[in-house]
Design an enzyme around this catalytic site. Structure first.
Site, short mmCIF file in Angstrom:
data_model
loop_
_atom_site.label_atom_id
_atom_site.label_comp_id
_atom_site.label_asym_id
_atom_site.label_seq_id
_atom_site.Cartn_x
_atom_site.Cartn_y
_atom_site.Cartn_z
N GLY A 170 0.82 -1.21 0.00
CA GLY A 170 0.00 0.00 0.00
C GLY A 170 0.85 1.25 0.00
O GLY A 170 0.58 2.22 -0.72
N GLU A 171 1.91 1.21 0.80
CA GLU A 171 2.82 2.36 0.89
C GLU A 171 3.45 2.66 -0.47
O GLU A 171 3.55 3.80 -0.90
CB GLU A 171 3.91 2.04 1.93
CG GLU A 171 5.08 2.99 1.90
CD GLU A 171 6.18 2.60 2.91
OE1 GLU A 171 5.87 1.86 3.86
OE2 GLU A 171 7.32 3.06 2.74
N ARG A 172 3.89 1.59 -1.13
CA ARG A 172 4.58 1.79 -2.41
C ARG A 172 3.62 2.26 -3.49
O ARG A 172 3.96 3.11 -4.31
CB ARG A 172 5.27 0.49 -2.83
CG ARG A 172 6.51 0.24 -2.00
CD ARG A 172 7.11 -1.13 -2.23
NE ARG A 172 8.26 -1.29 -1.33
CZ ARG A 172 8.83 -2.46 -1.06
NH1 ARG A 172 8.37 -3.58 -1.61
NH2 ARG A 172 9.87 -2.50 -0.25
#
Lengths: 381, 377
Positions: free
Chosen positions: A243-245
């Site tokens: 999700g962060e990426r």
């Protein structure tokens, strides 16, 4: 916006956030950068305005939106001119808190997620250590079970928001002998005894964002400080990283598009050799080519977001999007400096700041090399 | 005047005395600059004493004729540029290039009296002079200069503004380009008659750049250099491009050394980062680029020292050197991972310095233009 992914509601949120960014963030970006800090109130105000929980349930103070609300948030923050504040917000909404929403207990959501959404508690995410960056299973920070409690010892480095955070979503080893299976997530209040901000690191860019080195010495945490399942921390954090990426890719692609707009402005205004920069072939062609790459990257990012939104977990595409997004954002920032020449390196214009800020994208959240490694693995190489 | 002096044995460039000079410079750089490079930049510690020391040792005058107090040795001069670039503190190399460029402008275009008055102190590193040519219009072309010098009663009154002037605020004098009724000329102006303000820029903080305001400065008529500015600047530009080429090759070599040392020490996934195949091959490519670029610089130096047409080779050498230095510095940051982004590591400084060096003075474009022109385009 070129697609139907964004509903009227997304566009309403976008318009509100854009106005907020224009009024409350962009005018202060330079000042915050020079001060080496943004005020905590800036996060609280953003929470009060309702922009820190667009995707989270209303029960915890969120807006109850979907993934495209998060996309809107990232895209508009990318236009803020403050890479630092955008990054702090990303940590708050898309790095440190999604594991709480996904794996947390009701009590943990009340104690950590809700105040994070309100902007009252600033969050940080503790993964990287002085001896382990990309190699998450190689971390050494250890949580030892002692009489029903956990006792944490170790250190973390490059922790965004780490110098000001109220809590840390912490990755630690609960079993030193096991590799991936020995990792567990914890929610660690930063005012707990034994938590020390050992250093605030000076960076070449992202000046307004605090980056801390943290030391944990016999930090005692209650049994229920575990987030998710004991021994499942590696998988939880790998889930988080996707999700962060992806959101980082969304933000960088939008930032690149915004950067192109600014380069066009400069090319129209400035003159070299008696002609507008825009009248030089090399400028027009480089900008055109870079703009084409930006657009292609945006579409890759959107297609990947579509799949993520449908509940898929497309690691290969996410890694490609992160690699391509960061790389094109960096190219745009570098092109801005090149086109503007000496003015590009002058502190009186934001071009050099974008250049310094954008460079972190190719390192943070998994380097270009790690992304290539993951893509290669997903291709059975 | 023929500059540089034509050498007898141009194809045998580096004599034992050049190797000795290189060793001496390397010791000086390793003792005095490398260990404190980060602090020197952060403190914006302009190396005035070091420049005086280099001057006293005769290093600033290496390329200059004997009767100007020099050594008539443009090869030794290139060794100086490369080794100072190798300090990884590019502003120090840059400062010596600026001083030597101003001295060369005086040598080639100055009147005898101007040379006698300024050159000895300048080459001794005691009186610092810098060229102020560019203007806020973003245009490095001397033909586009708008600053003016109005003559009257044996004086000139200057007006206009010079942008990104090297050594602004620390120089003792500036050679400023301004337009008279007839043409663009250089004027030797003492710093006291001008207002100079340092500007904050991306890199090389130890060597200031800034804006010099000419408005209201009244100078003596004999402050004008007799030769036309475009001719002087073209000749100085060739020397400068070569000096910068060597300095950038030096910077690239330092960036490479530092990155490899770090990459061999830093462990990830149970082995040194630099030993991953992807990095081994990237560094092999980078080292090849560096080696061929250095060879190109030496080739250009050889032509220059032999008095043969060298414009194309020099432009190509400088173009490649800038690109290699920037690429090497960027790869160095990447190899350091998160630490590459931290101010306490040198990698980020090489990277800022290299970027700055590759955009000032019109970036790559003057060199591309020169090469294209030499190709008949």
């Amino acid at each position: 916006m070129p697609t139907t992914r964004f509903t009227a509601d997304h566009e309403r949120v976008r318009a509100r956030l854009r106005a907020y960014v224009d009024e409350r963030i962009r005018p202060q970006a330079e000042e915050w950068d020079r001060a080496g800090d943004f005020p905590d109130e800036a996060m609280r105000e953003l929470g009060e305005a309702g922009f820190l929980g667009l995707r989270y349930p209303q029960r915890y103070g969120g807006y109850g939106g979907d993934y495209y609300h998060t996309v809107v948030q990232a895209e508009e923050m990318a236009r803020s001119g403050s890479g630092s504040f955008s990054m702090a917000v990303s940590v708050q909404t898309d790095m440190a808190t999604p594991p709480i929403a996904e794996f947390g207990t009701e009590a943990q959501k009340e104690e950590f997620l809700a105040p994070a959404i309100r902007g009252e508690k600033i969050a940080c995410l503790g993964i990287t250590e002085p001896g382990a960056g990309s190699d998450v299973a190689g971390i050494r920070t250890h949580a030892q079970g002692v009489g029903g409690d956990w006792v944490v010892n170790g250190s973390k480095i490059f922790i965004t928001n780490g110098a000001r955070a109220a809590f840390c979503t912490l990755v630690a080893k609960t079993d030193r002998d096991a590799k991936h299976q020995g990792v567990t997530l914890f929610l660690l209040p930063m005012d707990a005894s034994g938590v020390q901000v050992s250093r605030r690191l000076e960076k070449v860019g992202m000046w307004a964002s605090d980056t801390a080195e943290l030391a944990f010495t016999d930090v005692r945490l209650p049994r229920d400080a575990i987030l998710g399942e004991e021994g499942k921390g590696f998988y939880h954090i790998m889930w988080e990283l996707q999700g962060e990426r992806l959101i980082a890719a969304v933000e960088s692609a939008a930032g690149a598009a915004y950067g192109i707009e600014r380069i066009v402005e400069i090319a129209q205004q400035r003159r070299v050799g008696g002609r507008c920069l825009a009248d030089h072939d090399w400028v027009r062609y480089r900008v055109a080519e870079t703009a084409a790459r930006v657009e292609a990257t945006r579409q890759l990012v959107y297609l990947t977001a579509d799949r993520f939104d449908r509940g898929e977990y497309p690691v290969r595409e996410i890694s490609m999007a992160k690699l391509a997004g960061m790389s094109v954002a960096w190219e745009v920032a570098d092109l801005g400096v090149e086109v503007a020449g000496e003015w590009g390196i002058w502190y009186g214009l934001p071009l050099q700041r974008s250049w310094r800020d954008a460079r972190l994208g190719r390192i943070g959240g998994g380097t270009d090399e790690v992304m290539r490694e993951v893509v290669g693995k997903m291709m059975n190489l | 005047m023929t500059f540089p002096a034509v050498r007898d044995r141009p194809y045998h460039l580096f004599e034992p005395e050049h190797d000795e000079l290189r060793d001496a410079l390397r010791r000086l750089v390793d003792d005095r600059l490398v260990p404190r490079a980060g602090d020197l930049e952060r403190e914006r510690a302009f190396p005035r004493e070091l420049l005086a020391e280099l001057g006293e040792l005769g290093y600033l005058g290496l390329a200059f004729p004997h009767d100007a107090g020099g050594a008539d040795d443009v090869v030794a001069d290139a060794v100086l540029s490369e080794e100072l670039g190798r300090s990884g503190l590019y502003g120090v190399a840059g400062a010596t290039i600026e001083l030597r460029a101003a001295a060369l402008a005086l040598l080639l275009g100055g009147a005898d009296a101007q040379r006698q008055r300024i050159l000895p102190g300048l080459l001794a590193g005691r009186a610092l002079w810098a060229l102020g040519v560019g203007e806020p219009s973003l245009d490095p072309d001397p033909h586009e200069i708008r600053a003016s010098a109005r003559s009257g009663e044996g004086r000139f009154e200057l007006s206009g503004e010079k942008a990104f002037v090297p050594l602004a605020g620390v120089a003792d004098g500036y050679l400023v380009a301004a337009r008279t009724a007839e043409r663009v000329a250089l004027f030797a102006v003492e710093a006291g008659s001008l207002e100079a303000a340092e500007e904050e820029v991306l890199g090389s903080w130890e060597c200031p750049v800034g804006t010099v305001h000419l408005d209201g400065a009244v100078i003596d008529a004999n402050a004008r250099l007799p030769a036309g500015a475009p001719d002087i600047l073209a000749a100085v530009g060739r020397w400068r491009a070569l000096a910068e080429g060597f300095a950038l090759v030096g910077l690239a070599a330092r960036a490479l050394d530092v990155a490899l040392a770090y990459g061999l020490e830093r462990q990830a996934f149970d082995r040194p980062v630099a030993r991953f195949q992807v990095w081994r091959h990237r560094w092999a490519e980078a080292a090849t680029d560096l080696e061929s670029t250095r060879a190109l610089c030496i080739h250009a130096l050889r032509l220059y020292a032999a008095g043969e047409p060298a414009a194309r080779a020099i432009a190509a050498a400088r173009l490649r050197a800038g690109r290699v230095a920037y690429r090497m510095a960027d790869e160095g940051v990447q190899m350091h991972g998160g630490y590459g982004y931290m101010m306490e590591f040198d990698a980020q400084r090489f990277w800022r310095d290299a970027r700055q060096a590759t955009v000032v003075g019109g970036g790559d474009h003057p060199y591309l233009e020169t090469i294209a022109r030499e190709l008949g385009l």
